[in-house]
Design a protein around this motif. Structure first.
Motif, mmCIF file in Angstrom:
data_model
loop_
_atom_site.group_PDB
_atom_site.id
_atom_site.type_symbol
_atom_site.label_atom_id
_atom_site.label_comp_id
_atom_site.label_asym_id
_atom_site.label_seq_id
_atom_site.Cartn_x
_atom_site.Cartn_y
_atom_site.Cartn_z
ATOM 1 N N GLY A 130 -2.974 73.225 -68.654
ATOM 2 C CA GLY A 130 -2.010 73.339 -69.742
ATOM 3 C C GLY A 130 -2.591 74.041 -70.959
ATOM 4 N N THR A 131 -3.830 73.723 -71.302
ATOM 5 C CA THR A 131 -4.471 74.388 -72.440
ATOM 6 C C THR A 131 -4.673 75.869 -72.172
ATOM 7 N N ALA A 132 -5.096 76.210 -70.945
ATOM 8 C CA ALA A 132 -5.289 77.622 -70.597
ATOM 9 C C ALA A 132 -3.965 78.386 -70.628
ATOM 10 N N LEU A 133 -2.895 77.772 -70.129
ATOM 11 C CA LEU A 133 -1.594 78.443 -70.164
ATOM 12 C C LEU A 133 -1.087 78.610 -71.591
ATOM 13 N N CYS A 134 -1.292 77.597 -72.428
ATOM 14 C CA CYS A 134 -0.893 77.720 -73.836
ATOM 15 C C CYS A 134 -1.641 78.860 -74.517
ATOM 16 N N LEU A 135 -2.939 79.005 -74.212
ATOM 17 C CA LEU A 135 -3.712 80.107 -74.789
ATOM 18 C C LEU A 135 -3.240 81.445 -74.241
ATOM 19 N N ALA A 136 -2.977 81.515 -72.932
ATOM 20 C CA ALA A 136 -2.537 82.769 -72.322
ATOM 21 C C ALA A 136 -1.173 83.208 -72.852
ATOM 22 N N ILE A 137 -0.300 82.250 -73.155
ATOM 23 C CA ILE A 137 1.018 82.588 -73.690
ATOM 24 C C ILE A 137 0.969 82.757 -75.207
ATOM 25 N N GLY A 138 0.244 81.880 -75.888
ATOM 26 C CA GLY A 138 0.252 81.884 -77.348
ATOM 27 C C GLY A 138 -0.500 83.042 -77.967
ATOM 28 N N LEU A 139 -1.601 83.503 -77.335
ATOM 29 C CA LEU A 139 -2.389 84.582 -77.929
ATOM 30 C C LEU A 139 -1.621 85.894 -78.013
ATOM 31 N N LEU A 175 3.219 69.876 -65.871
ATOM 32 C CA LEU A 175 2.545 71.027 -66.469
ATOM 33 C C LEU A 175 3.510 71.858 -67.301
ATOM 34 N N LEU A 176 4.711 72.072 -66.795
ATOM 35 C CA LEU A 176 5.720 72.801 -67.552
ATOM 36 C C LEU A 176 6.071 72.069 -68.843
ATOM 37 N N GLY A 177 6.192 70.745 -68.766
ATOM 38 C CA GLY A 177 6.540 69.974 -69.954
ATOM 39 C C GLY A 177 5.463 70.004 -71.021
ATOM 40 N N VAL A 178 4.199 69.864 -70.624
ATOM 41 C CA VAL A 178 3.135 69.845 -71.631
ATOM 42 C C VAL A 178 2.956 71.224 -72.260
ATOM 43 N N VAL A 179 3.131 72.283 -71.483
ATOM 44 C CA VAL A 179 3.024 73.634 -72.057
ATOM 45 C C VAL A 179 4.130 73.841 -73.085
ATOM 46 N N ASP A 185 -1.565 62.217 -73.538
ATOM 47 C CA ASP A 185 -0.109 62.181 -73.434
ATOM 48 C C ASP A 185 0.313 61.374 -72.209
ATOM 49 N N TYR A 186 1.291 60.495 -72.399
ATOM 50 C CA TYR A 186 1.851 59.749 -71.276
ATOM 51 C C TYR A 186 3.366 59.821 -71.237
ATOM 52 N N VAL A 187 3.987 60.314 -72.320
ATOM 53 C CA VAL A 187 5.444 60.428 -72.341
ATOM 54 C C VAL A 187 5.903 61.500 -71.361
ATOM 55 N N THR A 188 5.267 62.670 -71.410
ATOM 56 C CA THR A 188 5.662 63.768 -70.527
ATOM 57 C C THR A 188 5.466 63.395 -69.067
ATOM 58 N N ALA A 189 4.326 62.767 -68.769
ATOM 59 C CA ALA A 189 4.070 62.372 -67.387
ATOM 60 C C ALA A 189 5.046 61.298 -66.920
ATOM 61 N N SER A 190 5.431 60.380 -67.796
ATOM 62 C CA SER A 190 6.359 59.313 -67.407
ATOM 63 C C SER A 190 7.758 59.864 -67.154
ATOM 64 N N VAL A 191 8.208 60.794 -67.985
ATOM 65 C CA VAL A 191 9.578 61.301 -67.876
ATOM 66 C C VAL A 191 9.707 62.339 -66.765
ATOM 67 N N LEU A 192 8.740 63.261 -66.672
ATOM 68 C CA LEU A 192 8.861 64.376 -65.736
ATOM 69 C C LEU A 192 8.049 64.197 -64.463
ATOM 70 N N GLY A 193 7.018 63.355 -64.507
ATOM 71 C CA GLY A 193 6.135 63.252 -63.358
ATOM 72 C C GLY A 193 6.361 62.048 -62.485
ATOM 73 N N GLY A 194 6.777 60.936 -63.069
ATOM 74 C CA GLY A 194 6.937 59.734 -62.285
ATOM 75 C C GLY A 194 5.615 59.286 -61.680
ATOM 76 N N ALA A 195 5.655 58.804 -60.465
ATOM 77 C CA ALA A 195 4.440 58.336 -59.792
ATOM 78 C C ALA A 195 3.538 59.486 -59.398
ATOM 79 N N ARG A 196 4.103 60.671 -59.121
ATOM 80 C CA ARG A 196 3.303 61.816 -58.698
ATOM 81 C C ARG A 196 2.612 62.498 -59.862
ATOM 82 N N GLY A 197 3.102 62.284 -61.060
ATOM 83 C CA GLY A 197 2.491 62.919 -62.225
ATOM 84 C C GLY A 197 1.694 61.949 -63.060
ATOM 85 N N ASN A 198 1.088 60.962 -62.429
ATOM 86 C CA ASN A 198 0.374 59.915 -63.138
ATOM 87 C C ASN A 198 -0.797 60.495 -63.936
#
Length: 312
Positions: free
Chosen positions: A87-96, A167-171, A234-247
């Motif tokens: 997520g950090t790498a994607l934010c840098l790749a998009i944000g720069l 990953l989409l949510g955190v980005v 962060d645990y909000v994004t994982a709880s809402v978008l990831g469920g058990a698979r995005g723990n």
């Protein structure tokens, strides 16, 4: 004379203790960072005395740290680390590129509008933004209907409760925190330096690598820290978008405080997470300093070789 005995305002300021003006910042840091972390560390030395009690520090022990380093925690942490780094790498790749376009290409009269488009979603409630993506990525959501309308898929498609959705949510949620420090750093770079580099024969890529990126390094470092540190917790994004698979580790720690009512174990997990994040940042900083030293040393050797080969 009495007026001669009076000291000037500058002399009066010099007479003050050097750290006086930093006292409010130090007090804020002690009150809202050191004290809470110290309290969490104190809880981590305790235990859960009973089924209906959250913690007890009557007997201090390090046993909760042994429990915290279980296979479940380590598996969740490795998944969290992968999502955090990606997520950090994607934010840098998009944000720069976006921040460079905003600071260099956009007219000053229109930058406020573009910055507003970046900041307005960021001002929206974090949970509401994440739930919005849950609606978009659901089988009946906009993404699924659009792909069906274009003929890309035959049946409803859902990205919910997958690591990709997390990953989409955190980005999306943390991208503005990368763009803003990058924009500030790039906006402060004198444009004449890039023009001078081009006049000396450097192309756009060489100018970006040798002029723009080194001067924007403070903004890059600030953006990486502002994204990576909160993303790891962060645990909000994982709880809402990831469920058990995005723990993620944040979910595991929150469950110990809320469902498990085991504040000692949750505190130990939180301290371990803080230490690992600090060690990751330290290792990255050491690697960055080493790379910078190697590049600088190589550049000096090239310049020395050019100077030796030039005619007297």
């Amino acid at each position: 004379m009495r007026s001669a005995d009076r000291r000037s305002p500058r002399a009066a300021r010099r007479a003050l203790p050097p750290g006086l003006f930093a006292a409010p910042t130090l007090a804020w840091l002690a009150l809202f960072f050191i004290a809470p972390v110290g309290l969490v560390f104190w809880y981590s030395l305790g235990r859960k005395p009973g089924l209906y009690q959250t913690h007890s520090n009557d007997v201090l022990t390090m046993g909760r740290y042994h429990e915290a380093l279980s296979d479940t925690f380590l598996t969740s942490f490795m998944g969290t680390l992968r999502i955090g780094l990606a997520g950090t790498a994607l934010c840098l790749a998009i944000g720069l590129p976006f921040a460079y376009w905003l600071a260099v290409k956009v007219r000053p009269q229109r930058r406020f509008v573009v910055l507003a488009l970046v900041l307005v979603p960021f001002w929206t409630n974090f949970l509401i933004r994440t739930i919005g993506w849950q609606v978009v990525l659901s089988p009946e959501g906009f993404a699924s209907r659009t792909m069906q309308g274009l003929g890309l898929i035959d049946k409803p498609f859902s990205m919910l409760f997958t690591p990709g959705a997390v990953l989409l949510g955190v980005v999306y949620n943390y991208l503005p925190m990368m763009i803003l420090p990058l924009y500030v750093a790039l906006d402060r770079i004198d444009g004449s330096l890039r023009e001078a580099s081009k006049d000396l024969g450097a192309d756009r890529w060489r100018t970006a690598l040798q002029i723009t990126l080194p001067l924007a390094r403070p903004g890059i470092v600030a953006g990486l820290l502002l994204v990576f540190i909160p993303l790891m917790g962060d645990y909000v994004t994982a709880s809402v978008l990831g469920g058990a698979r995005g723990n993620m580790v944040g979910q595991l720690i929150a469950s110990q405080f809320q469902q498990g009512q085991n504040w000692a174990l949750g505190s130990a997990m939180a301290i371990v997470l803080i230490l690992v994040i600090a060690l990751t940042i330290l290792a990255t900083a050491v690697a960055g300093i080493a790379c910078t030293w190697l590049l600088t040393h190589r550049r000096r050797r090239e310049l020395a070789g050019i100077a030796e080969g030039s005619p007297a």
